[in-house]
Write a protein that holds these residues in place. Structure first.
Motif, PDB file in Angstrom:
ATOM      1  N   ASN A   1     -35.085  23.477 -47.686  1.00 22.47           N
ATOM      2  CA  ASN A   1     -35.318  22.076 -48.070  1.00 22.47           C
ATOM      3  C   ASN A   1     -34.481  21.666 -49.280  1.00 22.47           C
ATOM      4  O   ASN A   1     -34.936  20.947 -50.168  1.00 22.47           O
ATOM      5  N   LEU A   2     -33.228  22.132 -49.295  1.00 25.22           N
ATOM      6  CA  LEU A   2     -32.282  21.751 -50.342  1.00 25.22           C
ATOM      7  C   LEU A   2     -31.125  20.991 -49.705  1.00 25.22           C
ATOM      8  O   LEU A   2     -30.828  21.169 -48.523  1.00 25.22           O
ATOM      9  N   ASN A   3     -30.468  20.141 -50.490  1.00 20.13           N
ATOM     10  CA  ASN A   3     -29.334  19.358 -50.024  1.00 20.13           C
ATOM     11  C   ASN A   3     -28.040  19.952 -50.572  1.00 20.13           C
ATOM     12  O   ASN A   3     -28.056  20.732 -51.522  1.00 20.13           O
ATOM     13  N   ILE A   4     -26.919  19.543 -49.988  1.00 24.60           N
ATOM     14  CA  ILE A   4     -25.623  20.090 -50.387  1.00 24.60           C
ATOM     15  C   ILE A   4     -24.627  18.972 -50.651  1.00 24.60           C
ATOM     16  O   ILE A   4     -24.674  17.914 -50.023  1.00 24.60           O
ATOM     17  N   ASN A   5     -23.732  19.220 -51.607  1.00 24.77           N
ATOM     18  CA  ASN A   5     -22.603  18.338 -51.904  1.00 24.77           C
ATOM     19  C   ASN A   5     -21.389  19.249 -51.932  1.00 24.77           C
ATOM     20  O   ASN A   5     -21.325  20.175 -52.740  1.00 24.77           O
ATOM     21  N   ILE A   6     -20.436  19.009 -51.037  1.00 25.65           N
ATOM     22  CA  ILE A   6     -19.294  19.901 -50.872  1.00 25.65           C
ATOM     23  C   ILE A   6     -18.028  19.283 -51.443  1.00 25.65           C
ATOM     24  O   ILE A   6     -17.698  18.142 -51.154  1.00 25.65           O
ATOM     25  N   GLU A   7     -17.306  20.090 -52.226  1.00 20.65           N
ATOM     26  CA  GLU A   7     -15.978  19.730 -52.734  1.00 20.65           C
ATOM     27  C   GLU A   7     -14.985  20.704 -52.129  1.00 20.65           C
ATOM     28  O   GLU A   7     -15.157  21.920 -52.261  1.00 20.65           O
TER      29      GLU A   7
ATOM     30  N   THR B   1     -33.390  19.194 -54.184  1.00 22.61           N
ATOM     31  CA  THR B   1     -32.294  19.213 -55.152  1.00 22.61           C
ATOM     32  C   THR B   1     -30.953  19.293 -54.421  1.00 22.61           C
ATOM     33  O   THR B   1     -30.827  19.947 -53.381  1.00 22.61           O
ATOM     34  N   ILE B   2     -29.948  18.621 -54.976  1.00 18.66           N
ATOM     35  CA  ILE B   2     -28.599  18.663 -54.422  1.00 18.66           C
ATOM     36  C   ILE B   2     -27.846  19.822 -55.075  1.00 18.66           C
ATOM     37  O   ILE B   2     -27.697  19.859 -56.290  1.00 18.66           O
ATOM     38  N   ILE B   3     -27.385  20.760 -54.264  1.00 15.66           N
ATOM     39  CA  ILE B   3     -26.608  21.894 -54.751  1.00 15.66           C
ATOM     40  C   ILE B   3     -25.137  21.576 -54.499  1.00 15.66           C
ATOM     41  O   ILE B   3     -24.713  21.420 -53.357  1.00 15.66           O
TER      42      ILE B   3
END
Length: 197
Positions: A157-163, A183-185
């Protein structure tokens, strides 16, 4: 070690041979899918767009903002109304509510309003008077491709932000750190083809 992959529908045949895999790699056993998988993933992420097939990384990469939705502010709405708004926007939800969702107001939400997230991201809602704030351990994502990292975080139940693209080389929350659900990881991916000889 070699990995043979044939994508018949798209007319792609990919043969990857890795000679003398790094023995110091954290992955034990040198299994084809674990060692060659990230390399194949990166190769396909570059090949498939030429054929008009979007890579799975595109959906979660903040370089493609057209795939993102701004998280609305659903605080002070009933939990039922907040869930309806979020689901209509394309998010999934998890609610902590004591009592009736039709009359209990949302006191807080994670992530906060204004964040950009891809469709399918999870929003955690906390009803008034509900002091539950569930925390989860952040997994070690280093060395994983975008899809695998995304799936692991979703399961918690965590979110992701990819670079970037390739495999995960860094993450903003350390392995085993406790964070709130939703939370956004943020992860940074880099190409690693130079490591394949």
């Amino acid at each position: 070690m070699w990995l043979f992959l044939q994508l018949r529908i798209l007319g792609i045949v990919l043969l990857l041979t890795l000679y003398d895999p790094d023995p110091h790699n954290r992955i034990n056993g040198h299994q084809g899918g674990q060692v060659a998988g990230p390399v194949v993933s990166q190769m396909l992420s570059e090949i498939l767009p030429y054929l008009g097939v979007p890579s799975s990384e595109d959906a979660y990469s903040n370089t493609n903002s057209s795939n993102f939705i701004t998280v609305p502010d659903v605080r002070n709405k009933t939990v039922a109304e907040a869930e309806k708004i979020l689901k209509a926007a394309g998010f999934t939800t998890k609610s902590y509510v004591n009592g009736d969702a039709n009359s209990t107001l949302v006191e807080d939400q994670t992530p906060k309003p204004g964040n950009l997230l891809p469709k399918g991201a999870i929003i955690i809602l906390y009803g008034q008077g509900n002091s539950i704030s569930t925390s989860v351990e952040v997994p070690d994502l280093k060395g994983l491709g975008a899809s695998e990292a995304t799936n692991i975080l979703k399961s918690k139940n965590l979110n992701i932000n990819i670079e970037g693209s390739g495999v995960v080389v860094s993450q903003d929350y350390a392995k085993d750190e406790q964070v709130q659900e939703g939370t956004i990881i943020k992860v940074t991916l880099k190409q690693t083809l130079t490591q394949a000889h």
